[in-house]
Design a protein around this motif. Structure first.
Motif, PDB file in Angstrom:
ATOM      1  N   GLY A  96       0.810  -1.212   0.000  1.00  0.00           N
ATOM      2  CA  GLY A  96       0.000   0.000   0.000  1.00  0.00           C
ATOM      3  C   GLY A  96       0.841   1.260   0.000  1.00  0.00           C
ATOM      4  O   GLY A  96       0.524   2.249  -0.682  1.00  0.00           O
ATOM      5  N   VAL A  97       1.920   1.236   0.755  1.00  0.00           N
ATOM      6  CA  VAL A  97       2.788   2.421   0.822  1.00  0.00           C
ATOM      7  C   VAL A  97       3.552   2.604  -0.483  1.00  0.00           C
ATOM      8  O   VAL A  97       3.806   3.735  -0.917  1.00  0.00           O
ATOM      9  CB  VAL A  97       3.749   2.300   2.024  1.00  0.00           C
ATOM     10  N   GLU A  98       3.930   1.495  -1.121  1.00  0.00           N
ATOM     11  CA  GLU A  98       4.659   1.601  -2.383  1.00  0.00           C
ATOM     12  C   GLU A  98       3.839   2.327  -3.449  1.00  0.00           C
ATOM     13  O   GLU A  98       4.399   3.027  -4.310  1.00  0.00           O
ATOM     14  CB  GLU A  98       5.043   0.202  -2.877  1.00  0.00           C
ATOM     15  N   GLN A  99       2.532   2.174  -3.404  1.00  0.00           N
ATOM     16  CA  GLN A  99       1.691   2.888  -4.353  1.00  0.00           C
ATOM     17  C   GLN A  99       1.681   4.397  -4.090  1.00  0.00           C
ATOM     18  O   GLN A  99       1.280   5.169  -4.954  1.00  0.00           O
ATOM     19  CB  GLN A  99       0.258   2.346  -4.294  1.00  0.00           C
ATOM     20  N   ARG A 100       2.113   4.787  -2.900  1.00  0.00           N
ATOM     21  CA  ARG A 100       2.144   6.207  -2.533  1.00  0.00           C
ATOM     22  C   ARG A 100       3.582   6.696  -2.387  1.00  0.00           C
ATOM     23  O   ARG A 100       3.869   7.586  -1.596  1.00  0.00           O
ATOM     24  CB  ARG A 100       1.378   6.401  -1.224  1.00  0.00           C
ATOM     25  N   SER A 102       5.411   8.325  -4.495  1.00  0.00           N
ATOM     26  CA  SER A 102       5.580   9.725  -4.923  1.00  0.00           C
ATOM     27  C   SER A 102       5.074  10.692  -3.862  1.00  0.00           C
ATOM     28  O   SER A 102       5.625  11.790  -3.684  1.00  0.00           O
ATOM     29  CB  SER A 102       4.842   9.957  -6.240  1.00  0.00           C
ATOM     30  N   GLU A 103       4.028  10.310  -3.139  1.00  0.00           N
ATOM     31  CA  GLU A 103       3.529  11.163  -2.046  1.00  0.00           C
ATOM     32  C   GLU A 103       4.592  11.323  -0.964  1.00  0.00           C
ATOM     33  O   GLU A 103       4.822  12.435  -0.453  1.00  0.00           O
ATOM     34  CB  GLU A 103       2.262  10.533  -1.462  1.00  0.00           C
ATOM     35  N   ILE A 104       5.241  10.208  -0.617  1.00  0.00           N
ATOM     36  CA  ILE A 104       6.314  10.293   0.382  1.00  0.00           C
ATOM     37  C   ILE A 104       7.456  11.162  -0.139  1.00  0.00           C
ATOM     38  O   ILE A 104       8.034  11.982   0.594  1.00  0.00           O
ATOM     39  CB  ILE A 104       6.818   8.878   0.727  1.00  0.00           C
ATOM     40  N   PHE A 121       2.373   7.751   8.826  1.00  0.00           N
ATOM     41  CA  PHE A 121       1.981   6.418   8.381  1.00  0.00           C
ATOM     42  C   PHE A 121       1.748   5.475   9.561  1.00  0.00           C
ATOM     43  O   PHE A 121       0.914   4.566   9.480  1.00  0.00           O
ATOM     44  CB  PHE A 121       3.054   5.839   7.451  1.00  0.00           C
ATOM     45  N   GLU A 124      -1.754   6.128  10.715  1.00  0.00           N
ATOM     46  CA  GLU A 124      -2.680   5.513   9.767  1.00  0.00           C
ATOM     47  C   GLU A 124      -2.730   3.994   9.961  1.00  0.00           C
ATOM     48  O   GLU A 124      -3.804   3.384  10.003  1.00  0.00           O
ATOM     49  CB  GLU A 124      -2.243   5.846   8.342  1.00  0.00           C
ATOM     50  N   GLY A 206       8.865   7.032  -8.208  1.00  0.00           N
ATOM     51  CA  GLY A 206       8.136   5.784  -7.948  1.00  0.00           C
ATOM     52  C   GLY A 206       9.018   4.625  -7.559  1.00  0.00           C
ATOM     53  O   GLY A 206       8.537   3.493  -7.441  1.00  0.00           O
ATOM     54  N   THR A 208      10.865   2.347  -5.018  1.00  0.00           N
ATOM     55  CA  THR A 208      10.651   2.048  -3.594  1.00  0.00           C
ATOM     56  C   THR A 208      11.732   1.157  -2.996  1.00  0.00           C
ATOM     57  O   THR A 208      11.657   0.802  -1.827  1.00  0.00           O
ATOM     58  CB  THR A 208       9.295   1.350  -3.409  1.00  0.00           C
TER      59      THR A 208
END
Length: 678
Positions: A96-100, A102-104, A121, A124, A206, A208
């Motif tokens: 789930g975090v890998e999909q975000r 770019s947000e990180i 995180f 969350e 992207g 990770t």
């Protein structure tokens, strides 16, 4: 005359049957009677005349505590399930975090410190863990309720009573919930921490996975140290099996098993990180799939760990299941049945010899039935009633049953001993040895002595004899999985000495020649002829099966934990496969554009998952078999290899089928947009 009467009617109980009391000199008869009654009661212990004062409530509470608390074994096997669940939580959260990513990267690039991102995180993940824990409590209660239903129905033979109900302690739920939150939080925290090693610029693109290469030295150290420690524990377990220090065997099993799993996974991690080119000889498609498992070493490691933990529980439990023997006509002398085909009990003791024609005539046998019965050899044993000391008794026995073993059975020998106090060809002669006053030698079954009576070789069980005197039964030999799991055995001479009023014989061992239908004929004759005595005959194999049903029931409940772990492992495999297909859409589209068929790509993806599944099964199975090696090489230890291999094949097929379903739906996605993006 008195001498003639004593000569005619004396017995082992004495030679007087009445006492005449006259008045004391100078005293009336009434005063003499009163003085005699008072002094007699002062001299005679109540237990000597049959009065026994018992604290029934205290005894009931002590007995209700149960023979052995198996909660630690459940916790031990559950640890592997907990590890699997924690690994799956970390895997899901990481995906789930890998999909975000770019947000990180944006948060880090705009000045947020890494600690603040981690806390975000963690909050969350903590919220999700709290909600999931509440749902998990409900699932745990449902699972336990189903387990109780199984014990009342499916596994009724192992419990012996249908009157079981679920009792839930709120404190246990609270403790379990808090422990689950801690484990999940640690797993999430470890996952989030790994992203701190990836630069912000890479996260914006992207990426990770850290570009830093590892030498694999740490994996080598972990693997070798764990393997060495596991080998030491296994060797110690083998030595302790012969010296009698077996109380630590469960700890040795779990310790060596966990270390072997760590060693296997460490070497697999080493291959994933530094040994990608070691595989040769595969078909090209399968080889590509196997090498693709090293694309994301962390994911592949988690997947292998999930499957290996589940297989460890399944194989370890399955290896300890008892294999039923089909030889009922002529059992081996050195076995749990001792060479006897039948065992019998009589409600009313018999005083005639079943091996003699005169004795059978006195008991009412017809000539034809007596002729058939004479072909069997029957060993009678004296019997002192008491409580069942086997695993069939749910309560803690206070006074176990006792059997008096005759001299001819001691001379015959037989059965298989787990431990003895002295070496020799026939350990049964230890029952005739002389010990200190107030102590007599006894033999018991190892499982009953250890798990039910909580004693060991050389220890004493304190009981009272017929006169109310303290009597110590010193265990000089322990049988291995025998038909005597419900009783303790002493010599007939000591039985008569300390329990003289228990006359006759009420327990019988029947040895029959290996002839077709002879055992069934003798069973029918004995039960029909001696029905008025409450004579009940059963096969020794049936009696052993009743004892083994309890142990197999515990093993079946443990195996359910392995089934849950396998479910988690299969779920993790499917998630990894779907995630890999999504990430590699461009790669798969390019291969399709170069002419690779969809079937070829499906086989490649299945080979990748099949490789991880096979490695996990291999690591878990080998670790379990090595951990239970002391059981495998012990005398009489048999492993159901066929059922184990069948189970592992089914595990592999279930994993492949679930992976095939995931591949089928994953490759139905349109690949042209992915090819354009590439």
């Amino acid at each position: 005359s008195a001498q003639a009467g004593q000569r005619l009617w004396s017995s082992r109980f004495g030679d007087l049957t009445a006492i005449r009391i006259g008045a004391a000199l100078g005293a009336s008869l009434q005063k003499t009677q009163a003085d005699f009654q008072r002094r007699l009661l002062e001299k005679i212990p109540p237990a000597q005349v049959g009065f026994v004062f018992q604290p029934v409530k205290a005894q009931g509470l002590e007995a209700a505590s149960g023979a052995t608390d198996f909660s630690m074994l459940f916790i031990g096997f559950s640890l592997f399930l907990i590890v699997s669940a924690a690994l799956l939580v970390g895997l899901l959260f990481r995906l789930g975090v890998e999909q975000r990513a770019s947000e990180i990267g944006i948060l880090l690039a705009t000045g947020y410190p890494i600690a603040a991102v981690r806390r975000r995180f963690m909050r969350e993940g903590g919220l999700l863990a709290g909600l999931g824990g509440v749902i998990g409590l409900g699932g745990a209660m449902v699972y336990t309720w189903l387990l109780m239903v199984g014990l009342r129905t499916w596994w009724l033979a192992g419990v012996g009573t249908p009157f079981l109900s679920l009792h839930i302690n709120p404190l246990s739920l609270l403790i379990g919930y808090l422990i689950a939150i801690v484990v999940i939080s640690f797993s999430i925290g470890w996952t989030v921490r790994q992203f701190g090693k990836v630069p912000a610029r890479a996260l914006l693109d992207g990426v990770t996975v850290s570009a830093a290469k590892t030498s694999g030295r740490l994996a080598w150290i972990f693997g070798l140290v764990s393997l060495a420690l596991a080998g030491g524990l296994i060797l110690f377990a083998l030595v302790s099996g012969t010296t009698g220090a077996e109380q630590a065997s469960p700890l040795l099993f779990f310790g060596s098993g966990a270390l072997l799993l760590i060693a296997g996974l460490s070497f697999f991690s080493l291959w994933l990180r530094v040994g990608k080119g070691l595989m040769t000889g595969f078909a090209m498609t399968a080889r590509m799939g196997a090498r693709n498992s090293a694309r994301h070493p962390g994911r592949s490691m988690l997947c292998g760990a999930l499957v290996s933990c589940a297989c460890f529980v399944i194989v370890a439990v399955g290896a300890n299941r008892h294999v039923e023997t089909s030889d009922t006509t002529s059992p081996q002398k050195e076995s749990g049945a001792g060479g006897f085909a039948l065992v019998a009990d009589s409600d009313i003791p018999l005083h005639h010899d079943l091996n003699s024609e005169a004795g059978r005539f006195e008991l009412g046998f017809s000539e034809s039935d007596s002729a058939i019965t004479s072909r069997a050899q029957i060993f009678p044993l004296r019997f002192l009633p008491g409580e069942d000391a086997s695993c069939l008794n749910l309560y803690q026995p206070q006074k176990p049953r006792i059997l008096g073993v005759p001299g001819d059975l001691i001379q015959r020998g037989g059965f298989q001993f787990q431990q003895t106090a002295a070496t020799g060809d026939n350990p049964w002669h230890l029952l005739e040895s002389e010990l200190e006053p107030g102590v007599i030698p006894a033999i018991g079954d190892y499982n009953s002595v250890r798990w039910i009576l909580h004693l060991g070789l050389g220890e004493d069980l304190i009981i009272q004899d017929e006169l109310g005197q303290e009597l110590r039964l010193r265990l000089v030999g322990l049988l291995r999985t025998s038909i005597f799991q419900s009783e303790l055995l002493i010599s007939e001479a000591n039985f008569i000495k300390h329990f003289p009023s228990q006359s006759g014989y009420a327990h019988f061992l029947v040895q029959t020649p290996p002839e077709p239908n002879l055992t069934q004929q003798i069973t029918r004759i004995l039960e029909n002829t001696l029905a008025d005595y409450g004579f009940d005959v059963s096969a020794t194999t049936e009696k052993l099966a009743n004892y083994q049903a309890v142990e197999n029931t515990y093993l079946a409940t443990f195996q359910m934990l392995g089934g849950l772990g396998l479910l988690l492992g299969t779920l993790g495999l499917g998630i990894i496969l779907l995630r890999n297909v999504i990430e590699r859409s461009g790669e798969l589209a390019t291969l399709r554009a170069f002419g690779f068929r969809r079937l070829t790509l499906s086989m490649m993806l299945l080979a990748e998952n099949g490789f991880l599944l096979a490695v996990g099964i291999l690591i878990g199975s080998l670790s379990a078999l090595l951990a239970v090696a002391p059981h495998l090489i012990a005398p009489g230890g048999r492993v159901p290899w066929f059922s184990l291999l069948t189970t592992l094949i089914l595990v592999f097929l279930v994993g492949i089928i679930s992976s095939a379903v995931a591949v089928f739906f994953a490759l139905r996605r349109p690949l042209l947009p992915a090819l354009k993006a590439e």
